[in-house]
Design a protein around this motif. Structure first.
Motif, PDB file in Angstrom:
ATOM      1  N   SER A 231       3.427  10.911  -6.295  1.00 36.28           N
ATOM      2  CA  SER A 231       4.509   9.796  -7.396  1.00 36.28           C
ATOM      3  C   SER A 231       4.621   8.344  -7.935  1.00 36.28           C
ATOM      4  N   TYR A 232       4.654   7.554  -6.329  1.00 33.58           N
ATOM      5  CA  TYR A 232       4.837   6.779  -6.194  1.00 33.58           C
ATOM      6  C   TYR A 232       3.853   5.861  -5.803  1.00 33.58           C
ATOM      7  N   ASP A 233       2.392   5.804  -7.197  1.00 35.70           N
ATOM      8  CA  ASP A 233       0.950   5.333  -6.451  1.00 35.70           C
ATOM      9  C   ASP A 233       1.668   3.553  -6.999  1.00 35.70           C
ATOM     10  N   ASN A 234       1.053   2.694  -5.823  1.00 33.46           N
ATOM     11  CA  ASN A 234       0.718   1.153  -6.164  1.00 33.46           C
ATOM     12  C   ASN A 234      -0.248   0.858  -6.752  1.00 33.46           C
ATOM     13  N   PRO A 235      -0.645   0.571  -7.851  1.00 30.52           N
ATOM     14  CA  PRO A 235      -2.324   0.401  -7.921  1.00 30.52           C
ATOM     15  C   PRO A 235      -2.399  -1.010  -7.527  1.00 30.52           C
ATOM     16  N   GLN A 236      -3.729  -1.878  -6.682  1.00 35.55           N
ATOM     17  CA  GLN A 236      -3.541  -2.833  -5.351  1.00 35.55           C
ATOM     18  C   GLN A 236      -4.974  -3.437  -6.372  1.00 35.55           C
ATOM     19  N   ARG A 237      -4.447  -4.240  -7.476  1.00 34.67           N
ATOM     20  CA  ARG A 237      -5.101  -5.082  -8.011  1.00 34.67           C
ATOM     21  C   ARG A 237      -4.130  -6.415  -7.776  1.00 34.67           C
ATOM     22  N   ASN A 238      -5.415  -7.111  -7.726  1.00 34.45           N
ATOM     23  CA  ASN A 238      -5.116  -8.710  -6.539  1.00 34.45           C
ATOM     24  C   ASN A 238      -6.233  -9.468  -7.424  1.00 34.45           C
ATOM     25  N   PRO A 239      -6.444 -10.049  -8.719  1.00 34.25           N
ATOM     26  CA  PRO A 239      -7.616 -10.631  -8.921  1.00 34.25           C
ATOM     27  C   PRO A 239      -6.670 -12.127  -9.096  1.00 34.25           C
ATOM     28  N   PHE A 240      -5.803 -12.868  -8.978  1.00 31.10           N
ATOM     29  CA  PHE A 240      -5.687 -14.300  -8.968  1.00 31.10           C
ATOM     30  C   PHE A 240      -4.740 -14.251  -7.722  1.00 31.10           C
ATOM     31  N   PRO A 241      -5.217 -15.122  -6.568  1.00 29.52           N
ATOM     32  CA  PRO A 241      -4.000 -14.753  -5.489  1.00 29.52           C
ATOM     33  C   PRO A 241      -3.574 -15.904  -5.184  1.00 29.52           C
ATOM     34  N   ALA A 242      -2.321 -16.174  -4.153  1.00 24.92           N
ATOM     35  CA  ALA A 242      -0.865 -17.317  -4.301  1.00 24.92           C
ATOM     36  C   ALA A 242      -2.026 -18.445  -3.748  1.00 24.92           C
TER      37      ALA A 242
ATOM     38  N   PRO B 203       1.204  -0.910   0.202  1.00 24.54           N
ATOM     39  CA  PRO B 203      -0.230   0.273  -0.132  1.00 24.54           C
ATOM     40  C   PRO B 203       1.166   1.458   0.262  1.00 24.54           C
ATOM     41  N   SER B 204       0.726   2.107  -0.997  1.00 23.54           N
ATOM     42  CA  SER B 204       1.346   3.675  -0.978  1.00 23.54           C
ATOM     43  C   SER B 204       0.324   4.162  -0.118  1.00 23.54           C
ATOM     44  N   THR B 205      -0.240   4.310   0.801  1.00 19.20           N
ATOM     45  CA  THR B 205      -1.405   5.400   1.363  1.00 19.20           C
ATOM     46  C   THR B 205      -0.672   6.130   1.985  1.00 19.20           C
TER      47      THR B 205
ATOM     48  N   ASP C   7       0.364  -6.837 -17.947  1.00 17.84           N
ATOM     49  CA  ASP C   7       1.067  -5.519 -17.867  1.00 17.84           C
ATOM     50  C   ASP C   7       0.215  -4.410 -18.422  1.00 17.84           C
ATOM     51  N   TYR C   8       0.392  -3.658 -17.033  1.00 16.55           N
ATOM     52  CA  TYR C   8      -0.986  -3.276 -16.737  1.00 16.55           C
ATOM     53  C   TYR C   8      -1.292  -1.966 -17.239  1.00 16.55           C
ATOM     54  N   SER C   9       0.021  -1.441 -18.030  1.00 18.82           N
ATOM     55  CA  SER C   9       0.239   0.214 -18.520  1.00 18.82           C
ATOM     56  C   SER C   9      -0.732  -0.413 -20.160  1.00 18.82           C
ATOM     57  N   LYS C  10      -0.372  -1.507 -20.559  1.00 21.00           N
ATOM     58  CA  LYS C  10      -1.610  -1.767 -21.903  1.00 21.00           C
ATOM     59  C   LYS C  10      -2.961  -2.142 -21.598  1.00 21.00           C
TER      60      LYS C  10
ATOM     61  N   GLY D 184      13.162  -7.534 -18.835  1.00 25.55           N
ATOM     62  CA  GLY D 184      13.214  -7.535 -17.373  1.00 25.55           C
ATOM     63  C   GLY D 184      12.747  -6.455 -16.870  1.00 25.55           C
ATOM     64  N   LYS D 185      11.740  -4.938 -16.719  1.00 22.85           N
ATOM     65  CA  LYS D 185      11.711  -3.968 -16.226  1.00 22.85           C
ATOM     66  C   LYS D 185      10.052  -4.405 -16.422  1.00 22.85           C
ATOM     67  N   CYS D 186       9.379  -3.471 -15.066  1.00 20.85           N
ATOM     68  CA  CYS D 186       7.733  -3.894 -14.937  1.00 20.85           C
ATOM     69  C   CYS D 186       7.449  -2.038 -14.557  1.00 20.85           C
ATOM     70  N   THR D 187       5.808  -1.788 -14.980  1.00 17.70           N
ATOM     71  CA  THR D 187       5.742  -0.967 -14.575  1.00 17.70           C
ATOM     72  C   THR D 187       4.729  -1.194 -13.211  1.00 17.70           C
ATOM     73  N   PRO D 188       4.598  -0.086 -12.276  1.00 13.62           N
ATOM     74  CA  PRO D 188       3.451   0.054 -11.016  1.00 13.62           C
ATOM     75  C   PRO D 188       2.375  -0.854 -11.731  1.00 13.62           C
ATOM     76  N   GLY D 189       1.488  -2.044 -10.546  1.00  9.94           N
ATOM     77  CA  GLY D 189       0.788  -2.536 -11.134  1.00  9.94           C
ATOM     78  C   GLY D 189       0.889  -3.633 -12.315  1.00  9.94           C
TER      79      GLY D 189
END
Length: 438
Positions: free
Chosen positions: A240-251, A231-233, A312-315, A344-349
């Motif tokens: 500036s550093y927001d973390n989308p809290q999506r979790n469609p398929f938990p472990a 959580p980035s709250t 990929d959250y951005s797409k 090897g890179k990623c975007t938040p979410g």
């Protein structure tokens, strides 16, 4: 840092910011505190011990007795458990029958049996992930791993001396001299600025000016894969550093419901009693995209690598799912490369999902009760018997191993009980010697 002295207040107005590169960033925050020094004579006077020392000693005695009783209960429980285990092992030794591949299973029904060197396999149907459509034949346990691309905040604190408050001569508050109680004495102390002159008066004490410290807190942000959403709250720079809290398929972790033990006929036992091998990662190929269910595709899981499904959250909101699958499928057929585009890179979410699986230990020895074609726990008056050990092991060796484990449990419990009581006794007597009665 700008600091201006105004009476007993400081105006502090620090400003500082910094930013990192390559997916990291940060900022700096400041906090100020004062640490006072004193030469108050009252700090060096000896104090008479109050009449509560006997009550403190009684409290320490009661506390020691409490810990003594608790430790004795733990040790007694260990002895009782060991005695029950030894009694159970003696009963097993006298009642268990060893079955061979040619033994009559019907004649052994309802009895405690010893099956050496059997090869358990998972029951059918095989374990399956319903979201990604993957089956795991031969797997006794399946673990779905989910990782989330998230910002992580790391804070660092640096403390440094930036100033000092002025020293002053003050009235000694607890002086026994009546002359030190009036306002004239206080004014006389306030008029003195020299340490030696101040300390020469019985009514006065020299108070050193308090140190002023600047505590600088810097924040850095790192983008990486994590096993849980962050959580980035409460981030220092959450905008500036927001973390989308999506979790469609938990472990999750799933086991096959039963282990099948081959004998003259297949025997079934609860899989929780059977040990498994180490988990190994399941390979993911481009062909697995065809098995992904529509609800998972809608969450963006149309990218794959050798071990992961990617979302990929951005797409996810930029183009349709089927158009992206068609483009990647065409590139794969033409170039033979399935490019996730992430390098090897990623975007938040972003989310990636992989799987690990393991089969049963190939050869085990089982001691349990045979109920028709089921292996179930054998219940004694205080215990249940369902022993599964790796390898081909004789009945006496199985029982000797458990007996040694029970003896070791009693020994270690006794050792820690004695050590704990010795520590309590040392603390009790050492505290009593430091607080003698008046």
């Amino acid at each position: 840092i700008n600091a201006e002295y105004m009476g007993e207040f400081f105006l502090l107005s620090p400003t500082d910011m910094k930013a990192g590169d390559y997916g990291t960033g940060g900022s700096v925050d400041h906090r100020y505190e004062r640490v006072a020094h004193t030469d108050d004579k009252s700090a060096y006077r000896s104090k008479t011990v109050s009449g509560n020392s006997s009550e403190e000693s009684n409290f320490g005695l009661y506390l020691s007795l409490f810990f003594l009783v608790v430790s004795a209960c733990f040790f007694a429980h260990a002895l009782h458990s060991s005695s029950v285990e030894k009694s159970t092992l003696d009963q097993v030794m006298h009642e268990a029958v060893t079955l061979t591949p040619h033994s009559d299973l019907l004649g052994a029904a309802g009895r405690l049996v010893h099956l050496p060197g059997v090869n358990p396999i998972p029951s059918t149907p095989p374990l399956r992930d319903e979201d990604f459509g993957i089956e795991f034949p031969g797997a006794a346990i399946v673990q779905r791993e989910v990782e989330y691309c998230q910002w992580q905040q790391v804070s660092h604190q640096t403390k440094r001396l930036v100033g000092k408050e002025p020293s002053q001569c003050i009235l000694t508050r607890d002086s026994t001299n009546p002359a030190c109680k009036d306002a004239q004495a206080a004014n006389a102390c306030a008029a003195v600025f020299d340490r030696n002159a101040c300390n020469s008066y019985e009514c006065c004490s020299f108070q050193e000016g308090a140190d002023i410290y600047d505590t600088e807190t810097s924040y850095e942000y790192f983008l990486d894969w994590h096993s849980a959403p962050i959580p980035s709250t409460f981030f220092h720079d959450r905008m500036s550093y927001d973390n989308p809290q999506r979790n469609p398929f938990p472990a999750y972790t799933r086991r096959a419901p039963h282990a099948v033990v081959p004998a003259q006929a297949a025997l079934f036992g609860d899989s929780k009693y059977f040990p498994t091998q180490s988990l190994s990662r399941v390979g993911i190929t481009p062909s697995h995209v065809a098995t992904v269910r529509p609800h998972a595709l809608r969450e963006g899981f149309w990218d794959v690598s050798s071990t992961w499904f990617y979302s990929d959250y951005s797409k996810l909101t930029q183009r349709s799912t089927w158009a992206d699958i068609a483009e990647k499928g065409f590139n794969y057929m033409v170039e033979g490369v399935w490019d996730t585009g992430m390098k090897g890179k990623c975007t938040p979410g972003d989310i990636r999902i992989g799987f690990r699986s393991a089969s049963f230990v190939p050869t085990v020895t089982v001691v349990a009760r045979l109920s028709e074609r089921d292996l179930v726990p054998y219940k004694t008056y205080a215990n249940e018997v369902f022993y599964v050990v790796p390898g081909t092991v004789g009945l006496k060796d199985v029982l000797d191993e458990r007996s040694a484990a029970a003896d070791s449990y009693v020994w270690w419990t006794g050792f820690f009980t004695v050590a704990f009581l010795a520590l309590v006794a040392y603390l009790f007597f050492s505290s009593g010697s430091k607080n003698p009665k008046p």
